[in-house]
Design a protein around this motif. Sequence first.
Motif, mmCIF file in Angstrom:
data_model
loop_
_atom_site.group_PDB
_atom_site.id
_atom_site.type_symbol
_atom_site.label_atom_id
_atom_site.label_comp_id
_atom_site.label_asym_id
_atom_site.label_seq_id
_atom_site.Cartn_x
_atom_site.Cartn_y
_atom_site.Cartn_z
ATOM 1 N N LEU A 211 25.386 58.881 49.462
ATOM 2 C CA LEU A 211 25.063 56.742 48.524
ATOM 3 C C LEU A 211 25.796 55.906 49.911
ATOM 4 N N ALA A 212 25.745 56.891 50.874
ATOM 5 C CA ALA A 212 25.724 55.498 52.165
ATOM 6 C C ALA A 212 23.843 54.758 52.509
ATOM 7 N N HIS A 213 23.341 56.095 52.130
ATOM 8 C CA HIS A 213 21.552 55.953 51.911
ATOM 9 C C HIS A 213 21.316 55.076 51.043
ATOM 10 N N ARG A 214 21.692 54.986 49.750
ATOM 11 C CA ARG A 214 21.395 54.277 49.471
ATOM 12 C C ARG A 214 21.585 53.152 49.178
ATOM 13 N N VAL A 215 22.768 52.515 49.576
ATOM 14 C CA VAL A 215 23.401 51.000 49.631
ATOM 15 C C VAL A 215 22.863 50.243 51.212
ATOM 16 N N CYS A 230 20.908 43.434 42.553
ATOM 17 C CA CYS A 230 22.631 43.089 41.735
ATOM 18 C C CYS A 230 22.682 44.568 40.752
ATOM 19 N N ASP A 231 21.985 45.118 40.129
ATOM 20 C CA ASP A 231 21.795 45.774 38.818
ATOM 21 C C ASP A 231 21.995 47.248 39.527
ATOM 22 N N ARG A 232 21.263 47.575 40.864
ATOM 23 C CA ARG A 232 21.360 48.573 41.530
ATOM 24 C C ARG A 232 22.526 48.945 42.521
ATOM 25 N N LEU A 233 23.273 48.000 43.314
ATOM 26 C CA LEU A 233 24.640 47.109 43.749
ATOM 27 C C LEU A 233 25.608 47.728 42.923
ATOM 28 N N ARG A 234 25.810 47.638 41.107
ATOM 29 C CA ARG A 234 27.000 47.618 40.486
ATOM 30 C C ARG A 234 26.701 49.070 39.888
ATOM 31 N N GLY A 235 25.229 49.956 40.315
ATOM 32 C CA GLY A 235 25.343 51.248 39.838
ATOM 33 C C GLY A 235 26.486 51.959 41.457
ATOM 34 N N CYS A 236 25.712 51.196 42.748
ATOM 35 C CA CYS A 236 26.180 51.215 43.926
ATOM 36 C C CYS A 236 27.929 51.342 43.712
ATOM 37 N N ILE A 237 28.262 50.533 43.259
ATOM 38 C CA ILE A 237 30.143 50.396 43.338
ATOM 39 C C ILE A 237 30.122 51.337 42.186
ATOM 40 N N LYS A 238 29.808 51.641 41.194
ATOM 41 C CA LYS A 238 30.014 52.923 40.299
ATOM 42 C C LYS A 238 30.351 53.956 40.790
ATOM 43 N N MET A 244 35.677 58.424 44.347
ATOM 44 C CA MET A 244 37.423 58.751 45.207
ATOM 45 C C MET A 244 37.810 59.110 44.261
ATOM 46 N N ASN A 245 37.305 58.715 42.723
ATOM 47 C CA ASN A 245 38.268 59.885 41.963
ATOM 48 C C ASN A 245 37.886 61.320 42.291
ATOM 49 N N LEU A 246 36.983 61.698 42.374
ATOM 50 C CA LEU A 246 36.152 63.544 43.262
ATOM 51 C C LEU A 246 37.142 63.594 44.340
ATOM 52 N N PHE A 247 37.445 62.711 45.504
ATOM 53 C CA PHE A 247 38.434 62.761 46.345
ATOM 54 C C PHE A 247 39.571 63.456 45.893
ATOM 55 N N LYS A 248 40.483 62.563 45.409
ATOM 56 C CA LYS A 248 41.571 63.021 44.825
ATOM 57 C C LYS A 248 42.029 63.534 44.088
ATOM 58 N N SER A 249 41.297 64.252 43.071
ATOM 59 C CA SER A 249 41.123 65.306 42.440
ATOM 60 C C SER A 249 41.006 66.095 43.512
ATOM 61 N N LEU A 337 29.087 42.815 46.511
ATOM 62 C CA LEU A 337 29.336 43.799 48.158
ATOM 63 C C LEU A 337 30.389 43.906 48.952
ATOM 64 N N LEU A 338 31.532 42.419 48.859
ATOM 65 C CA LEU A 338 32.148 42.816 48.931
ATOM 66 C C LEU A 338 33.115 43.375 48.414
ATOM 67 N N LEU A 339 33.265 43.333 47.204
ATOM 68 C CA LEU A 339 34.080 44.202 46.548
ATOM 69 C C LEU A 339 34.062 45.537 47.419
ATOM 70 N N LEU A 340 32.669 46.134 46.802
ATOM 71 C CA LEU A 340 32.275 47.614 47.856
ATOM 72 C C LEU A 340 32.472 47.783 49.352
ATOM 73 N N LEU A 341 32.426 45.991 49.873
ATOM 74 C CA LEU A 341 33.598 47.437 50.944
ATOM 75 C C LEU A 341 34.874 46.811 51.260
ATOM 76 N N ALA A 342 35.236 45.865 50.130
ATOM 77 C CA ALA A 342 37.003 46.153 50.088
ATOM 78 C C ALA A 342 37.242 47.550 49.778
ATOM 79 N N CYS A 343 37.060 48.077 48.904
ATOM 80 C CA CYS A 343 37.263 49.343 48.215
ATOM 81 C C CYS A 343 36.968 50.386 49.129
ATOM 82 N N SER A 344 35.667 50.278 50.213
ATOM 83 C CA SER A 344 35.340 51.299 51.265
ATOM 84 C C SER A 344 36.232 51.418 52.027
#
Length: 386
Positions: A211-215, A230-238, A244-249, A337-344
């Motif tokens: 994912l980091a390589h794609r971003v 923007c569509d590519r970025l939305r895919g990266c956010i998803k 993160m769900n996998l990490f929590k699981s 991108l700021l949203l993704l940065l905040a979530c990361s």
Amino acid sequence: MRPVDSTSAFRYHWQIWRVMGMHPADPQTLWGRHYTLYGIAWNAFFRLGMALSVVVNFLLTTSLESFCESMSVAVPHTVANLKVFFLWRMRHQILQTHRILHHLDGRIGSLAEKQIILEGIDRAYFTFISFLRAIIFILAVGILILCLSNDRPLLYPSWVPWNYKDSSLTVYVMTASLHCVGIIENAMLVCNVDTYPGSYLIMLAAHTQALAHRVSSLGYDPRLTRSQACDRLRGCIKEHQIIMNLFKSLEHSLSMSCFLQFASTAIAQCATCFFVIFVSDGTMQSVNMIFLFLIFTTQTLLLCSSAELVRHEGENLIKAIYDCNWLDQSVEFRRMLLLLLACSQRPMIMRAGLIIPVQMSTFMVVCKGAYTMLTLLREVDNSEDA
């Protein structure tokens, strides 16, 4: 280049668990229809039989020296059985992560990302095979020493309900052979329960790296419009949300096993070192205990290094966000991108028992704790001698 299947990193783990009666076979087969009976018989013979042998031997100890020798075997064996119980209890949740991994495999967008996932699979496979080979080597050396010994010992201290030492050679050989079979089965179990958390964490780290390589490549393709970027970025956010769900699981599934690993490592390291340094006077005992010490240490080191890899790739994802070409993109792109940065920003640090961070610094704390207990145990021994 071979096809990507992240779950292939765990195929040997689940095959071994199936043989050990913990992962049901296809109900359409003869084995599957009688699998419940098979699982009960297998675990009654190996789990209960070996547990009874090592625990009774531990309870019958009469000196500090025999106490430490028995503890170095009884504690790891008991913890391994507890790990098996938690694995059996959480197996459905662990298997659900396979669907998430298949979904992430389907979102791979370039050869570089595919190569990252394949390297993760190879790393997990190499870890399992290396640990398995080390255990096979240790067992082979132990059995060789056992065959050359004149004292009629067992491979590791255990209780047997008959006097095999004073009986005929046939009785001793049958007893030692049966004991070796139980130890070998338990060694395979230990190999499995100690490497599967690391394998899952390695694959989590690989997908985070992909994912980091794609971003980091966002905004550099001149063929894409701003809307498509923007569509590519939305895919990266998803995809980040899925990771993160996998990490929590995984954290929920592996938390208790990691906690037990830390506790048992400190106790077993202390007991083993005390026995080897201050008690043991036989080559077989010393070699077996030294190998046990190496196994205990490697188990925890493998777990902490795999979790550290996940944390490192989570930090690299933040760096990748800054590396993308966000200056030439739209305002909408920058906001997302700021949203993704905040979530990361949340560190991807696995926690044992939901309290203790699983990382290399924790491994050092465990080793220091074992040394502290060893010092205390030595003081107790000195006071008894005085």
